[in-house]
Structures are given as structure tokens and as C-alpha cells.
Scaffold this motif. Structure first.
Motif, short mmCIF file in Angstrom:
data_model
loop_
_atom_site.label_atom_id
_atom_site.label_comp_id
_atom_site.label_asym_id
_atom_site.label_seq_id
_atom_site.Cartn_x
_atom_site.Cartn_y
_atom_site.Cartn_z
N ILE A 9 -53.24 51.86 2.37
CA ILE A 9 -52.32 51.30 3.17
C ILE A 9 -52.04 51.92 4.51
N TYR A 10 -52.47 53.18 4.61
CA TYR A 10 -52.55 53.76 6.20
C TYR A 10 -53.52 53.06 7.17
N GLU A 11 -54.77 52.74 6.54
CA GLU A 11 -55.67 51.95 7.56
C GLU A 11 -55.20 50.42 7.69
N GLU A 12 -54.56 50.07 6.76
CA GLU A 12 -53.81 48.72 7.13
C GLU A 12 -52.87 48.79 8.17
N LEU A 13 -51.97 49.78 8.04
CA LEU A 13 -50.90 49.84 9.14
C LEU A 13 -51.55 50.34 10.56
N MET A 14 -52.32 51.24 10.38
CA MET A 14 -53.20 51.55 11.66
C MET A 14 -53.91 50.47 12.26
N GLU A 15 -54.45 49.39 11.65
CA GLU A 15 -55.05 48.03 12.31
C GLU A 15 -54.07 47.29 12.62
N ALA A 16 -52.84 47.39 12.12
CA ALA A 16 -51.80 46.26 12.69
C ALA A 16 -51.17 47.16 13.92
N PHE A 17 -51.03 48.45 14.00
CA PHE A 17 -50.27 48.90 14.88
C PHE A 17 -51.23 49.88 15.64
N GLU A 18 -52.20 49.68 16.43
CA GLU A 18 -53.28 50.36 16.69
C GLU A 18 -52.88 51.70 17.80
N GLU A 19 -51.76 51.52 18.42
CA GLU A 19 -51.45 52.51 19.26
C GLU A 19 -50.78 53.53 18.45
N TRP A 20 -50.71 53.37 17.09
CA TRP A 20 -50.02 54.68 16.42
C TRP A 20 -51.08 55.39 15.64
N ARG A 21 -52.43 55.27 15.77
CA ARG A 21 -53.51 56.03 15.03
C ARG A 21 -53.62 57.34 16.01
N LYS A 28 -46.86 40.92 16.09
CA LYS A 28 -48.10 41.04 16.63
C LYS A 28 -49.22 40.25 16.09
N ASP A 29 -48.82 39.41 15.28
CA ASP A 29 -49.67 38.14 14.67
C ASP A 29 -50.69 39.24 13.52
N LYS A 30 -50.16 40.06 12.93
CA LYS A 30 -50.87 40.96 12.03
C LYS A 30 -50.30 40.87 10.51
N VAL A 31 -51.09 40.98 9.56
CA VAL A 31 -50.62 40.78 8.36
C VAL A 31 -50.78 42.25 7.70
N LEU A 32 -49.90 42.36 6.59
CA LEU A 32 -50.29 43.72 5.76
C LEU A 32 -50.03 43.22 4.39
N THR A 84 -47.79 43.13 -0.95
CA THR A 84 -47.56 43.08 -2.47
C THR A 84 -46.69 44.11 -2.91
N PHE A 85 -46.59 45.31 -2.34
CA PHE A 85 -45.78 46.41 -2.71
C PHE A 85 -44.36 45.78 -2.53
N TYR A 86 -43.97 45.18 -1.23
CA TYR A 86 -42.80 44.78 -1.15
C TYR A 86 -42.26 43.66 -1.95
N LEU A 87 -43.04 42.73 -2.63
CA LEU A 87 -42.76 41.76 -3.48
C LEU A 87 -42.57 42.32 -4.93
#
Length: 296
Positions: free
Chosen positions: A211-223, A271-275, A280-283
């Protein structure tokens, strides 16, 4: 200072206990038959300290406060709006909600000075007059609008057990908290485990890292601003804490899914990113969600 607190959940009670310990005059505004005139804080299990505070059930009792802390959950804010509109405009409000959606609610208010806080403590409400402090974290406070002339007085309430700091970039701090909540809350709720199990169990830790890697890929500035080791440290520091989302689920209350998970998914879409994992967790969480008590 005379400080009013609206909401007697774990975080509201935690603020009340530590601020009262620093000799602030604490007044809880509650609805219903809850009685918290005797407020206890357990800094270690089974060793509660009695903290002095008062309780009122009418909003007009808060008209003379120097600060009012809004500690109800996001989905309770709308029903609170009529009461907030009755408050004198000059009284500063401090919002301590999880997630991001309360920022839109705040825009509707007439108060001259509004502050928001990001709270990283681990706490659980034992009963209507006892809160257990499970993990020490920083409370970051920032002014969203207006000028608060008692910021120094509030900062003086900071302690080793209840550290407070002021920041000029509170919205970024709030987003960081939302990312951390997305990492910990959904997974602990679905697995029904304490925070520490996310790093003690190798399978859970791998899911957390995914999940961390997925979020960091979407929000690269946060890594760089949110390194993996900080996530691990937070899980260690709050290892015996049951996340707020899990606690709500276990008590049959409405979970804060949209303002935490849904809001971050929405920001990723911008940002045109999907998580896919988080979505899946949200659903899954939506299916688990229950309509709970709407009192504060």
C-alpha cells in the motif's frame, strides 16, 4: 485559558485531560446523559489519574471561552453547524478531525479565527469518563484563517507526554496524516488487529509495504517527506493501539471511510493515478460499515 471541548470521544477526552493537567479550565459540551465531570487518564494501564473538568449540555455555556476544540468525528459536523453558528465570531475554533473533508465544512463557518490540528496520539476511550493513552505522538497545529492571539499560551501546554507544535503548512501536515491513516486504519480494521501487528506479522507487513508503494507512486513528492521507516516507527509507537476506524467498527459506529480513504483516492484521481489496493480496501470497508450513534 478557558477551553471548551465539543465531543467526548477518545481524542476530545485526551485533549481535555492533558490541558487540564496544565491548569487550563476545561469545559466539555456534550449531548445526552454522558457524565464526565470526573475525567480519568490512564498513562499506563490500570493507573488512572483524576483530572478536573466540567461538563455542560447547552452551547451558550461556551460563549465565554478563549478557545473551543471541535473533537467530534467528521460525519457529526453537519449536525453541529447550528450550534457553531450560535457561537460569538471572535472565539477561535480548533478542529482535530481525521481526514480531509472537514476543510470544506470549515469554509461555511463565520468564525474569524479557525485552526486545525493533525493528531498522532494513540488513545482509546475506556468508558464515559476514562481515556487510555496508548501512544505518544505530536499534535501539529496551524492557523487556517484569522489571527489567534493566544497561540503562545496554548503552546505552553505542550509536555513530553502531550507535545504540541505550530506549523505554517498545516494542510500539508493534514494530508500526511491522511496518508498515514490510509496505511494503518483500513488494514487494521479488515484484519482486526492492533497497529503493532502490521509490522510484527511478515504477511501483514508486506501488504502494508505494498500500500505504501502504491501511495508513493501516486504521490511521488511524498516519498522523501514520508519515508517507509516513519510508517514502521508509527506502528511501533502505537503498537497496542486499535486504530480509530477499527474501534468504530467494533463498537458499531459509522467509520470514517470517505474523509480518509475516499478523500485520498479522490486526490490521486486528480493526478490521473489509480490506487487499486487501497480502492479494494475502500470497497471492503464500505460493506463492513455500520450506521452508528450520531451523538457527541
Amino acid at each position: 485559558m478557558k477551553i471548551g471541548i465539543i465531543g467526548a470521544g477518545a481524542i476530545g477526552m485526551l485533549f481535555g485531560a492533558y490541558l487540564a493537567e496544565e491548569k487550563q479550565d476545561i469545559l466539555f459540551y456534550v449531548r445526552g446523559n454522558k457524565k464526565i465531570a470526573n475525567l480519568y487518564i490512564e498513562k499506563i494501564p490500570n493507573a488512572p489519574d483524576l483530572i478536573s473538568c466540567k461538563q455542560v449540555t447547552e452551547i451558550k455555556a461556551l460563549y465565554s471561552m478563549d478557545l473551543i476544540i471541535i473533537a467530534v468525528k467528521y460525519h457529526h459536523l453537519e449536525q453541529l453547524k447550528k450550534d457553531l453558528d450560535l457561537l460569538p465570531k471572535h472565539i477561535p475554533l480548533l478542529f482535530v478531525q481525521n481526514g480531509l473533508l472537514h476543510l470544506s465544512f470549515i469554509d461555511q463557518l463565520k468564525q474569524s479565527t479557525i485552526a486545525i490540528a493533525s493528531v498522532l496520539h494513540g488513545a482509546t476511550k475506556v468508558n464515559d469518563h476514562t481515556v487510555r493513552h496508548l501512544g505518544i505522538g505530536i499534535t501539529s497545529v496551524g492557523i487556517l484563517r484569522g489571527v489567534w492571539d493566544k497561540t503562545d499560551a496554548f503552546l505552553q501546554c505542550s509536555s513530553n507526554k502531550f507535545p504540541i507544535k505550530f506549523t505554517t503548512n498545516i494542510e500539508e501536515t493534514l494530508f500526511k496524516k491522511a496518508l498515514l491513516n490510509c496505511l494503518i486504519n483500513p488494514l487494521t480494521t479488515i484484519l482486526q488487529v492492533e497497529n503493532g501487528m502490521l509490522i510484527k506479522n511478515e504477511s501483514y507487513k508486506m501488504i502494508l509495504k505494498n500500500i505504501y508503494e502504491e501511495l508513493m507512486e501516486a504521490f511521488e513528492e511524498w516519498r522523501e517527506k514520508l519515508p517507509w521507516n516513519e510508517v514502521v516507527t508509527l506502528c511501533k509507537n502505537t503498537e497496542y493501539n486499535r486504530s480509530s476506524m477499527l474501534t468504530d467498527y467494533e463498537n458499531g459506529r459509522l467509520m470514517e471511510i470517505n474523509t480518509i480513504v475516499g478523500a485520498v483516492i479522490t486526490e490521486a484521481r486528480k493526478k490521473d493515478k489509480v490506487l487499486p489496493v487501497l480502492h479494494t480496501f475502500y470497497l471492503m470497508l464500505k460493506e463492513m460499515n455500520k450506521v452508528g450513534d450520531h451523538h457527541y
